[in-house]
Motif scaffolding. Structure first.
Motif, PDB file in Angstrom:
ATOM      1  N   ALA A   1       0.830  -1.205   0.000  1.00 38.81           N
ATOM      2  CA  ALA A   1       0.000   0.000   0.000  1.00 38.81           C
ATOM      3  C   ALA A   1       0.861   1.251   0.000  1.00 38.81           C
ATOM      4  CB  ALA A   1      -0.934  -0.004   1.207  1.00 38.81           C
ATOM      5  N   ALA A   2       1.905   1.253   0.830  1.00 39.98           N
ATOM      6  CA  ALA A   2       2.803   2.411   0.872  1.00 39.98           C
ATOM      7  C   ALA A   2       3.491   2.620  -0.470  1.00 39.98           C
ATOM      8  CB  ALA A   2       3.836   2.225   1.981  1.00 39.98           C
ATOM      9  N   ASP A   3       3.881   1.538  -1.119  1.00 46.15           N
ATOM     10  CA  ASP A   3       4.506   1.651  -2.442  1.00 46.15           C
ATOM     11  C   ASP A   3       3.507   2.161  -3.477  1.00 46.15           C
ATOM     12  OD1 ASP A   3       6.899   0.728  -1.438  1.00 46.15           O
ATOM     13  OD2 ASP A   3       6.583  -1.350  -2.084  1.00 46.15           O
ATOM     14  N   ALA A   4       2.291   1.622  -3.442  1.00 49.87           N
ATOM     15  CA  ALA A   4       1.288   1.989  -4.444  1.00 49.87           C
ATOM     16  C   ALA A   4       0.843   3.434  -4.309  1.00 49.87           C
ATOM     17  CB  ALA A   4       0.074   1.062  -4.327  1.00 49.87           C
ATOM     18  N   LEU A   5       0.728   3.924  -3.081  1.00 46.11           N
ATOM     19  CA  LEU A   5       0.247   5.285  -2.856  1.00 46.11           C
ATOM     20  C   LEU A   5       1.381   6.296  -2.731  1.00 46.11           C
ATOM     21  CD1 LEU A   5      -2.671   4.610  -0.329  1.00 46.11           C
ATOM     22  CD2 LEU A   5      -2.740   4.670  -2.838  1.00 46.11           C
ATOM     23  N   GLY A   6       2.592   5.797  -2.605  1.00 51.93           N
ATOM     24  CA  GLY A   6       3.733   6.696  -2.549  1.00 51.93           C
ATOM     25  C   GLY A   6       4.067   7.227  -1.167  1.00 51.93           C
ATOM     26  N   ARG A   7       3.232   6.942  -0.190  1.00 51.22           N
ATOM     27  CA  ARG A   7       3.446   7.396   1.185  1.00 51.22           C
ATOM     28  C   ARG A   7       2.401   6.729   2.071  1.00 51.22           C
ATOM     29  NH1 ARG A   7       2.399  13.646   1.276  1.00 51.22           N
ATOM     30  NH2 ARG A   7       2.299  13.320   3.538  1.00 51.22           N
ATOM     31  N   LEU A   8       2.519   6.917   3.351  1.00 52.83           N
ATOM     32  CA  LEU A   8       1.526   6.396   4.281  1.00 52.83           C
ATOM     33  C   LEU A   8       1.464   7.324   5.491  1.00 52.83           C
ATOM     34  CD1 LEU A   8      -0.487   4.314   5.236  1.00 52.83           C
ATOM     35  CD2 LEU A   8       1.404   2.862   5.978  1.00 52.83           C
TER      36      LEU A   8
ATOM     37  N   ARG B   1       4.890   1.375  10.643  1.00 52.41           N
ATOM     38  CA  ARG B   1       5.588   2.330  11.509  1.00 52.41           C
ATOM     39  C   ARG B   1       6.651   3.163  10.787  1.00 52.41           C
ATOM     40  NH1 ARG B   1       7.154   2.231  17.321  1.00 52.41           N
ATOM     41  NH2 ARG B   1       6.411   0.088  17.458  1.00 52.41           N
ATOM     42  N   PRO B   2       7.554   2.559   9.997  1.00 49.27           N
ATOM     43  CA  PRO B   2       8.571   3.394   9.342  1.00 49.27           C
ATOM     44  C   PRO B   2       7.962   4.449   8.425  1.00 49.27           C
ATOM     45  CG  PRO B   2       9.149   1.065   9.185  1.00 49.27           C
ATOM     46  CD  PRO B   2       7.738   1.128   9.681  1.00 49.27           C
ATOM     47  N   HIS B   3       6.899   4.096   7.734  1.00 51.86           N
ATOM     48  CA  HIS B   3       6.240   5.034   6.821  1.00 51.86           C
ATOM     49  C   HIS B   3       5.508   6.129   7.601  1.00 51.86           C
ATOM     50  CE1 HIS B   3       7.108   2.198   3.601  1.00 51.86           C
ATOM     51  NE2 HIS B   3       6.609   1.244   4.369  1.00 51.86           N
ATOM     52  N   LEU B   4       4.865   5.749   8.689  1.00 53.76           N
ATOM     53  CA  LEU B   4       4.158   6.726   9.514  1.00 53.76           C
ATOM     54  C   LEU B   4       5.147   7.689  10.170  1.00 53.76           C
ATOM     55  CD1 LEU B   4       1.539   4.368  11.220  1.00 53.76           C
ATOM     56  CD2 LEU B   4       1.096   6.020   9.388  1.00 53.76           C
ATOM     57  N   GLU B   5       6.257   7.169  10.661  1.00 54.39           N
ATOM     58  CA  GLU B   5       7.256   8.038  11.280  1.00 54.39           C
ATOM     59  C   GLU B   5       7.866   8.990  10.255  1.00 54.39           C
ATOM     60  OE1 GLU B   5       9.999   5.433  13.234  1.00 54.39           O
ATOM     61  OE2 GLU B   5       8.719   5.208  15.016  1.00 54.39           O
ATOM     62  N   LYS B   6       8.057   8.502   9.037  1.00 55.85           N
ATOM     63  CA  LYS B   6       8.574   9.366   7.970  1.00 55.85           C
ATOM     64  C   LYS B   6       7.589  10.484   7.662  1.00 55.85           C
ATOM     65  CE  LYS B   6      10.180   9.235   3.151  1.00 55.85           C
ATOM     66  NZ  LYS B   6      10.426   8.365   1.975  1.00 55.85           N
ATOM     67  N   ALA B   7       6.289  10.135   7.590  1.00 56.86           N
ATOM     68  CA  ALA B   7       5.269  11.146   7.317  1.00 56.86           C
ATOM     69  C   ALA B   7       5.188  12.159   8.458  1.00 56.86           C
ATOM     70  CB  ALA B   7       3.911  10.476   7.112  1.00 56.86           C
ATOM     71  N   ALA B   8       5.267  11.674   9.693  1.00 56.47           N
ATOM     72  CA  ALA B   8       5.208  12.572  10.848  1.00 56.47           C
ATOM     73  C   ALA B   8       6.393  13.527  10.862  1.00 56.47           C
ATOM     74  CB  ALA B   8       5.163  11.757  12.137  1.00 56.47           C
TER      75      ALA B   8
ATOM     76  N   ALA C   1      -2.970   0.564  22.474  1.00 54.22           N
ATOM     77  CA  ALA C   1      -2.961   1.871  21.819  1.00 54.22           C
ATOM     78  C   ALA C   1      -2.366   2.954  22.713  1.00 54.22           C
ATOM     79  CB  ALA C   1      -4.375   2.257  21.398  1.00 54.22           C
ATOM     80  N   LYS C   2      -2.663   2.902  24.000  1.00 52.99           N
ATOM     81  CA  LYS C   2      -2.121   3.910  24.916  1.00 52.99           C
ATOM     82  C   LYS C   2      -0.602   3.848  24.946  1.00 52.99           C
ATOM     83  CE  LYS C   2      -2.827   7.136  28.057  1.00 52.99           C
ATOM     84  NZ  LYS C   2      -3.616   8.369  27.797  1.00 52.99           N
ATOM     85  N   GLY C   3      -0.055   2.644  24.953  1.00 58.27           N
ATOM     86  CA  GLY C   3       1.394   2.502  24.933  1.00 58.27           C
ATOM     87  C   GLY C   3       2.004   3.019  23.649  1.00 58.27           C
ATOM     88  N   VAL C   4       1.380   2.713  22.522  1.00 58.76           N
ATOM     89  CA  VAL C   4       1.865   3.218  21.237  1.00 58.76           C
ATOM     90  C   VAL C   4       1.815   4.740  21.210  1.00 58.76           C
ATOM     91  CG1 VAL C   4       1.413   3.290  18.750  1.00 58.76           C
ATOM     92  CG2 VAL C   4       1.260   1.121  19.976  1.00 58.76           C
ATOM     93  N   ALA C   5       0.743   5.312  21.761  1.00 57.25           N
ATOM     94  CA  ALA C   5       0.601   6.769  21.795  1.00 57.25           C
ATOM     95  C   ALA C   5       1.715   7.412  22.611  1.00 57.25           C
ATOM     96  CB  ALA C   5      -0.758   7.145  22.373  1.00 57.25           C
ATOM     97  N   ARG C   6       2.030   6.830  23.751  1.00 56.60           N
ATOM     98  CA  ARG C   6       3.083   7.384  24.601  1.00 56.60           C
ATOM     99  C   ARG C   6       4.437   7.317  23.894  1.00 56.60           C
ATOM    100  NH1 ARG C   6       2.596   9.989  29.435  1.00 56.60           N
ATOM    101  NH2 ARG C   6       4.287   8.741  30.340  1.00 56.60           N
ATOM    102  N   GLU C   7       4.688   6.205  23.225  1.00 56.51           N
ATOM    103  CA  GLU C   7       5.965   6.040  22.538  1.00 56.51           C
ATOM    104  C   GLU C   7       6.100   6.984  21.345  1.00 56.51           C
ATOM    105  OE1 GLU C   7       6.234   1.966  21.425  1.00 56.51           O
ATOM    106  OE2 GLU C   7       6.712   1.259  23.448  1.00 56.51           O
ATOM    107  N   GLY C   8       4.993   7.219  20.648  1.00 56.77           N
ATOM    108  CA  GLY C   8       5.066   7.995  19.412  1.00 56.77           C
ATOM    109  C   GLY C   8       4.865   9.481  19.556  1.00 56.77           C
ATOM    110  N   ALA C   9       4.463   9.947  20.733  1.00 55.10           N
ATOM    111  CA  ALA C   9       4.061  11.341  20.905  1.00 55.10           C
ATOM    112  C   ALA C   9       5.147  12.336  20.503  1.00 55.10           C
ATOM    113  CB  ALA C   9       3.635  11.583  22.354  1.00 55.10           C
ATOM    114  N   ALA C  10       6.374  12.088  20.918  1.00 55.61           N
ATOM    115  CA  ALA C  10       7.458  13.035  20.628  1.00 55.61           C
ATOM    116  C   ALA C  10       7.763  13.117  19.134  1.00 55.61           C
ATOM    117  CB  ALA C  10       8.715  12.632  21.397  1.00 55.61           C
ATOM    118  N   LYS C  11       7.381  12.083  18.390  1.00 51.88           N
ATOM    119  CA  LYS C  11       7.650  12.052  16.951  1.00 51.88           C
ATOM    120  C   LYS C  11       6.479  12.565  16.121  1.00 51.88           C
ATOM    121  CE  LYS C  11      10.749   8.059  17.282  1.00 51.88           C
ATOM    122  NZ  LYS C  11      11.021   6.659  16.815  1.00 51.88           N
ATOM    123  N   GLY C  12       5.361  12.891  16.761  1.00 48.27           N
ATOM    124  CA  GLY C  12       4.180  13.308  16.015  1.00 48.27           C
ATOM    125  C   GLY C  12       3.380  12.151  15.470  1.00 48.27           C
ATOM    126  N   LEU C  13       3.646  10.942  15.975  1.00 50.64           N
ATOM    127  CA  LEU C  13       2.892   9.752  15.564  1.00 50.64           C
ATOM    128  C   LEU C  13       1.842   9.467  16.626  1.00 50.64           C
ATOM    129  CD1 LEU C  13       2.211   7.245  13.981  1.00 50.64           C
ATOM    130  CD2 LEU C  13       4.261   6.133  14.893  1.00 50.64           C
TER     131      LEU C  13
END
Length: 256
Positions: free
Chosen positions: A78-85, A123-130, A166-178
């Motif tokens: 999906a990330a390849d087909a749409l060019g980003r995620l 995750r790598p695509h989301l972090e790149k977008a963030a 989800a709460k754990g993922v949110a805490r981990e990703g907050a500083a990155k904008g994810l």
């Protein structure tokens, strides 16, 4: 309100019918490109065609969410087909309520590990977008059943696990904008869905459930989708780690 989704790319698992289909179409209506997966290739193809008719790029694949390699390959494709995620919505569910070992296994493999595996691939695509735009989002579709128990249920227990995850993922990703949030629908009515089948085959029980909700009705998939897409959008950029109930006040608990 412009949700600032034009040019974004969203992935929706279980996106060919019901809530997932409504979420995919709402993203497309807001100008986002969309990738979907589901079990049946013909339904996926029809969904992709309908999304493309809205003027966005769309891509899809038939996937068994319980298959680790397949689900992770789908997200990467999906990330390849749409060019980003920019956005991942984990909506696929085994939809089983029992407590037999096979019921637990189905809920774990599809609802829980399907979400975990799709996120790890995204995750790598989301972090790149963030990093590029300041915001990316991972949304999990849980259920009001996570907090309402009348008996033992694999469905409710695993849906509750998603909220904790989800709460754990949110805490981990907050500083990155994810960001990571949960949407928990109550009863949702559409033809062919669980409550559509109850309406058609068990009208007495269906009427009991209607009376339980203070609104006097059940939600539409589009109402759940509207909440989901808003929460996933940059308009919600400071909202992360929440569980949003979309249940018409059928639950009586107070969220602090």
């Amino acid at each position: 309100m412009d949700l600032k989704l034009k040019g974004k790319a969203a992935v929706v698992t279980g996106g060919s019918r019901g809530i997932g289909r409504a979420i995919a179409e709402t993203f497309a209506d807001e100008g986002a490109d969309v990738a979907v997966c589901a079990r049946h290739a013909d339904q996926v193809a029809e969904t992709v065609k309908a999304l493309e008719a809205k003027g966005v790029r769309a891509w899809g694949q038939a996937v068994d969410i319980a298959d680790k390699d397949a689900v992770q390959g789908f997200v990467r494709g999906a990330a390849d087909a749409l060019g980003r995620l920019d956005i991942l919505v984990s909506n696929a569910s085994a939809l089983v309520q029992g407590v037999a070992e096979e019921d637990w296994r189905a809920m774990v493999d599809v609802d829980l590990m399907g979400a975990v595996r799709s996120f790890e691939a995204a995750r790598p695509h989301l972090e790149k977008a963030a990093a590029a735009t300041g915001d990316a989002a991972f949304i999990l579709i849980s259920s009001v059943s996570a907090a309402e128990a009348t008996g033992a249920s694999s469905y409710g227990a695993i849906k509750a696990a998603l909220i904790h995850y989800a709460k754990g993922v949110a805490r981990e990703g907050a500083a990155k904008g994810l960001r990571c949030n949960v949407v928990s629908p109550g009863t949702v009515l559409f033809d062919g869905g669980v409550w559509g089948q109850v309406r058609d085959n068990m009208p007495g029980f269906f009427e009991q459930m209607i009376k339980r909700n203070p609104t006097g009705r059940m939600a539409t998939p589009e109402e759940v989708a509207a909440a989901t897409v808003f929460l996933a959008s940059p308009r919600s950029a400071f909202t992360t780690g929440i569980n949003m109930l979309v249940d018409g006040a059928i639950s009586s608990r107070v969220n602090f």
